[in-house]
Design an enzyme around this catalytic site. Structure first.
Site, PDB file in Angstrom:
ATOM      1  N   ASP A 111       3.237  59.895  25.519  1.00 56.41           N
ATOM      2  CA  ASP A 111       2.311  60.613  26.374  1.00 56.41           C
ATOM      3  C   ASP A 111       2.951  60.634  27.770  1.00 56.41           C
ATOM      4  O   ASP A 111       3.903  59.884  28.019  1.00 56.41           O
ATOM      5  CB  ASP A 111       0.977  59.841  26.380  1.00 56.41           C
ATOM      6  CG  ASP A 111      -0.032  60.445  27.324  1.00 56.41           C
ATOM      7  OD1 ASP A 111      -0.216  61.672  27.288  1.00 56.41           O
ATOM      8  OD2 ASP A 111      -0.628  59.684  28.112  1.00 56.41           O
ATOM      9  N   LEU A 112       2.465  61.476  28.670  1.00 57.04           N
ATOM     10  CA  LEU A 112       3.091  61.558  29.998  1.00 57.04           C
ATOM     11  C   LEU A 112       2.224  60.880  31.069  1.00 57.04           C
ATOM     12  O   LEU A 112       2.571  59.800  31.570  1.00 57.04           O
ATOM     13  CB  LEU A 112       3.341  63.034  30.345  1.00 57.04           C
ATOM     14  CG  LEU A 112       3.937  63.347  31.719  1.00 57.04           C
ATOM     15  CD1 LEU A 112       5.242  62.606  31.956  1.00 57.04           C
ATOM     16  CD2 LEU A 112       4.163  64.850  31.861  1.00 57.04           C
ATOM     17  N   ASP A 113       1.089  61.511  31.368  1.00 58.83           N
ATOM     18  CA  ASP A 113       0.226  60.962  32.424  1.00 58.83           C
ATOM     19  C   ASP A 113      -0.300  59.587  32.012  1.00 58.83           C
ATOM     20  O   ASP A 113      -0.935  59.448  30.970  1.00 58.83           O
ATOM     21  CB  ASP A 113      -0.943  61.930  32.672  1.00 58.83           C
ATOM     22  CG  ASP A 113      -2.002  61.342  33.588  1.00 58.83           C
ATOM     23  OD1 ASP A 113      -1.635  60.547  34.481  1.00 58.83           O
ATOM     24  OD2 ASP A 113      -3.192  61.665  33.418  1.00 58.83           O
ATOM     25  N   THR A 138      -0.438  60.789  37.110  1.00 58.76           N
ATOM     26  CA  THR A 138      -0.921  62.038  37.722  1.00 58.76           C
ATOM     27  C   THR A 138      -2.445  62.131  37.654  1.00 58.76           C
ATOM     28  O   THR A 138      -3.016  63.131  38.087  1.00 58.76           O
ATOM     29  CB  THR A 138      -0.330  63.288  37.012  1.00 58.76           C
ATOM     30  OG1 THR A 138      -0.577  63.173  35.613  1.00 58.76           O
ATOM     31  CG2 THR A 138       1.150  63.443  37.266  1.00 58.76           C
ATOM     32  N   LYS A 140      -9.051  61.501  31.446  1.00 55.18           N
ATOM     33  CA  LYS A 140      -7.685  61.100  31.085  1.00 55.18           C
ATOM     34  C   LYS A 140      -7.354  61.531  29.662  1.00 55.18           C
ATOM     35  O   LYS A 140      -8.103  61.217  28.734  1.00 55.18           O
ATOM     36  CB  LYS A 140      -7.502  59.587  31.219  1.00 55.18           C
ATOM     37  CG  LYS A 140      -7.360  59.144  32.657  1.00 55.18           C
ATOM     38  CD  LYS A 140      -7.007  57.677  32.742  1.00 55.18           C
ATOM     39  CE  LYS A 140      -6.952  57.232  34.193  1.00 55.18           C
ATOM     40  NZ  LYS A 140      -6.761  55.798  34.328  1.00 55.18           N
ATOM     41  N   GLY A 141      -6.225  62.232  29.530  1.00 56.04           N
ATOM     42  CA  GLY A 141      -5.728  62.589  28.195  1.00 56.04           C
ATOM     43  C   GLY A 141      -6.402  63.797  27.564  1.00 56.04           C
ATOM     44  O   GLY A 141      -5.944  64.269  26.531  1.00 56.04           O
ATOM     45  N   ARG A 169      -7.276  70.630  29.788  1.00 55.80           N
ATOM     46  CA  ARG A 169      -7.873  71.248  30.982  1.00 55.80           C
ATOM     47  C   ARG A 169      -9.247  71.826  30.648  1.00 55.80           C
ATOM     48  O   ARG A 169     -10.214  71.620  31.372  1.00 55.80           O
ATOM     49  CB  ARG A 169      -6.930  72.361  31.468  1.00 55.80           C
ATOM     50  CG  ARG A 169      -7.169  72.814  32.872  1.00 55.80           C
ATOM     51  CD  ARG A 169      -6.186  73.890  33.262  1.00 55.80           C
ATOM     52  NE  ARG A 169      -4.794  73.475  33.093  1.00 55.80           N
ATOM     53  CZ  ARG A 169      -3.740  74.286  33.197  1.00 55.80           C
ATOM     54  NH1 ARG A 169      -3.921  75.560  33.478  1.00 55.80           N
ATOM     55  NH2 ARG A 169      -2.512  73.837  33.014  1.00 55.80           N
ATOM     56  N   SER A 228       2.255  65.290  25.343  1.00 57.03           N
ATOM     57  CA  SER A 228       1.281  65.358  26.440  1.00 57.03           C
ATOM     58  C   SER A 228       0.335  66.541  26.241  1.00 57.03           C
ATOM     59  O   SER A 228       0.723  67.565  25.692  1.00 57.03           O
ATOM     60  CB  SER A 228       2.028  65.533  27.765  1.00 57.03           C
ATOM     61  OG  SER A 228       1.135  65.845  28.808  1.00 57.03           O
ATOM     62  N   ALA A 229      -0.893  66.376  26.725  1.00 57.48           N
ATOM     63  CA  ALA A 229      -1.856  67.482  26.677  1.00 57.48           C
ATOM     64  C   ALA A 229      -1.615  68.463  27.820  1.00 57.48           C
ATOM     65  O   ALA A 229      -2.247  69.515  27.884  1.00 57.48           O
ATOM     66  CB  ALA A 229      -3.272  66.924  26.783  1.00 57.48           C
ATOM     67  N   SER A 230      -0.703  68.120  28.718  1.00 59.92           N
ATOM     68  CA  SER A 230      -0.540  68.918  29.936  1.00 59.92           C
ATOM     69  C   SER A 230       0.406  70.101  29.761  1.00 59.92           C
ATOM     70  O   SER A 230       1.563  69.945  29.354  1.00 59.92           O
ATOM     71  CB  SER A 230      -0.027  68.036  31.074  1.00 59.92           C
ATOM     72  OG  SER A 230       0.217  68.849  32.205  1.00 59.92           O
ATOM     73  N   LYS A 268      -6.694  66.252  22.325  1.00 60.40           N
ATOM     74  CA  LYS A 268      -6.870  64.864  21.905  1.00 60.40           C
ATOM     75  C   LYS A 268      -8.362  64.541  22.064  1.00 60.40           C
ATOM     76  O   LYS A 268      -8.957  65.013  23.031  1.00 60.40           O
ATOM     77  CB  LYS A 268      -6.044  63.913  22.786  1.00 60.40           C
ATOM     78  CG  LYS A 268      -4.539  64.181  22.734  1.00 60.40           C
ATOM     79  CD  LYS A 268      -3.806  63.390  23.832  1.00 60.40           C
ATOM     80  CE  LYS A 268      -2.345  63.791  23.906  1.00 60.40           C
ATOM     81  NZ  LYS A 268      -1.590  63.116  24.976  1.00 60.40           N
ATOM     82  N   GLU A 307       0.369  55.754  24.235  1.00 62.23           N
ATOM     83  CA  GLU A 307      -0.715  56.404  24.978  1.00 62.23           C
ATOM     84  C   GLU A 307      -1.439  55.450  25.916  1.00 62.23           C
ATOM     85  O   GLU A 307      -1.530  54.258  25.637  1.00 62.23           O
ATOM     86  CB  GLU A 307      -1.773  56.907  23.978  1.00 62.23           C
ATOM     87  CG  GLU A 307      -1.650  58.352  23.581  1.00 62.23           C
ATOM     88  CD  GLU A 307      -2.127  59.319  24.666  1.00 62.23           C
ATOM     89  OE1 GLU A 307      -2.691  58.878  25.683  1.00 62.23           O
ATOM     90  OE2 GLU A 307      -1.919  60.525  24.481  1.00 62.23           O
ATOM     91  N   ASP A 308      -1.998  56.007  26.987  1.00 61.03           N
ATOM     92  CA  ASP A 308      -2.815  55.201  27.901  1.00 61.03           C
ATOM     93  C   ASP A 308      -4.295  55.544  27.802  1.00 61.03           C
ATOM     94  O   ASP A 308      -5.126  54.815  28.346  1.00 61.03           O
ATOM     95  CB  ASP A 308      -2.390  55.428  29.361  1.00 61.03           C
ATOM     96  CG  ASP A 308      -2.743  56.827  29.804  1.00 61.03           C
ATOM     97  OD1 ASP A 308      -2.325  57.791  29.123  1.00 61.03           O
ATOM     98  OD2 ASP A 308      -3.471  56.981  30.798  1.00 61.03           O
TER      99      ASP A 308
HETATM  100  P1  B16 Z   1      -2.957  70.304  32.471  1.00 67.34           P
HETATM  101  P2  B16 Z   1      -1.453  63.475  29.254  1.00 67.34           P
HETATM  102  C1  B16 Z   1      -3.280  65.023  30.427  1.00 67.34           C
HETATM  103  O1  B16 Z   1      -1.996  64.473  30.416  1.00 67.34           O
HETATM  104  C2  B16 Z   1      -4.074  64.421  31.576  1.00 67.34           C
HETATM  105  O2  B16 Z   1      -4.264  63.026  31.365  1.00 67.34           O
HETATM  106  C3  B16 Z   1      -5.431  65.109  31.656  1.00 67.34           C
HETATM  107  O3  B16 Z   1      -6.166  64.588  32.756  1.00 67.34           O
HETATM  108  C4  B16 Z   1      -5.217  66.610  31.819  1.00 67.34           C
HETATM  109  O4  B16 Z   1      -6.449  67.293  31.858  1.00 67.34           O
HETATM  110  C5  B16 Z   1      -4.374  67.126  30.649  1.00 67.34           C
HETATM  111  O5  B16 Z   1      -3.135  66.439  30.615  1.00 67.34           O
HETATM  112  C6  B16 Z   1      -4.095  68.622  30.759  1.00 67.34           C
HETATM  113  O6  B16 Z   1      -3.292  68.857  31.876  1.00 67.34           O
HETATM  114  O7  B16 Z   1      -4.151  70.813  33.168  1.00 67.34           O
HETATM  115  O8  B16 Z   1      -1.784  70.028  33.378  1.00 67.34           O
HETATM  116  O9  B16 Z   1      -2.565  71.202  31.295  1.00 67.34           O
HETATM  117  O10 B16 Z   1      -2.114  62.152  29.484  1.00 67.34           O
HETATM  118  O11 B16 Z   1      -1.803  64.098  27.899  1.00 67.34           O
HETATM  119  O12 B16 Z   1       0.024  63.458  29.520  1.00 67.34           O
HETATM  120 MG    MG Z   2      -2.181  59.930  29.335  1.00 75.09          MG
END
Ligand code: B16
Ligand code: MG
Length: 216
Positions: free
Chosen positions: A11-13, A19, A47-48, A51, A116-118, A146, A170-171
């Site tokens: 995972d990233l964040d 972040t 978290k995780g 969007r 990552s979900a980001s 997730k 994962e966190d």
């Molecule tokens: P984005 P991860 C997640 O990162 C964040 O923890 C979560 O707060 C955020 O909403 C999600 O990514 C989507 O991010 O808006 O940049 O697409 O923990 O999955 O690395």
């Molecule tokens: Mg995370």
């Protein structure tokens, strides 16, 4: 419990960098515009999760109903603000030891994936100077948020591996549940109380390197 994996999915964040403060700051500003006051504890609920799911949770909390078009506009606004907040990110924003950890894993011939979900993950990895270590970056677009296992299963399928050959790190509780639903070993960065479903726990990412040095 720990069998040497062929692939580690990070995972990233919250695992490689932090972040969530910036995500929360951007969401809080947006929520204020809608008359919703987000207390600091709400950060944990975001978290995780994707969007879209983050916005849905905020709207449900505030009792606000919007059209899909209005939601799209707000998500774009939040993302623009978030991107300005992470613009200055460099290697210095990596958690301690992360580059040594990724180097070590690669030196052992283990595949590295980002789960990552980001949607900002590829550009953030570039800013952090660690994109080159990843053999595969899961594209979260079109995948269920997730705690659905979709993101982790996508990495596994990409490498044509089975779940017992992969480990996820994962966190967030939603992320740990996703890893377990994908039938993989889950390493949680956090406590047993926060992440009860994880198989192994570390308080901080920096503890992973000495652990893996004993096992890979
Ligand atoms: P984005 P991860 C997640 O990162 C964040 O923890 C979560 O707060 C955020 O909403 C999600 O990514 C989507 O991010 O808006 O940049 O697409 O923990 O999955 O690395
Ligand atoms: Mg995370």
């Amino acid at each position: 419990m720990f069998k040497a994996p062929k692939c580690i999915i990070f995972d990233l964040d919250g695992v490689l960098t932090e972040t969530s403060k910036q995500h929360f700051q951007a969401w809080s500003k947006l929520a204020q515009k809608l008359g919703i006051d987000l207390k600091p504890e709400f950060e944990e609920h975001l978290k995780g999760v994707s969007r879209k799911e983050s916005l849905e949770r905020i709207l449900t909390f505030g009792g606000v109903t919007l059209s899909e078009e209005e939601k799209e506009v707000l998500m774009a606004e939040k993302n623009t603000h978030y991107q300005t907040l992470i613009k200055q990110f460099t290697k210095d924003n990596l958690f301690e030891n992360v580059e040594d950890l990724l180097n070590y894993i690669k030196s052992k011939g283990v595949l590295l994936a980002l789960g990552s979900a980001s949607k900002n993950a590829p550009s953030l990895l570039r800013s952090l100077g660690i994109k080159k270590y990843f053999d595969y970056i899961v594209d979260p677009r079109g995948k269920a948020s997730k705690p659905s296992p979709d993101i982790f299963l996508d990495a596994m399928k990409h490498f044509k591996l089975s779940a017992d050959q992969c480990i996820g790190i994962e966190d967030a509780r939603a992320g740990v549940i996703a890893i377990k639903d994908a039938q993989m070993v889950a390493i949680g960065i956090g406590t047993k109380e926060n992440l009860p479903e994880a198989d192994i726990h570390f308080a901080e990412t920096k503890q992973l390197l000495p652990y893996l040095k004993q096992r890979l």
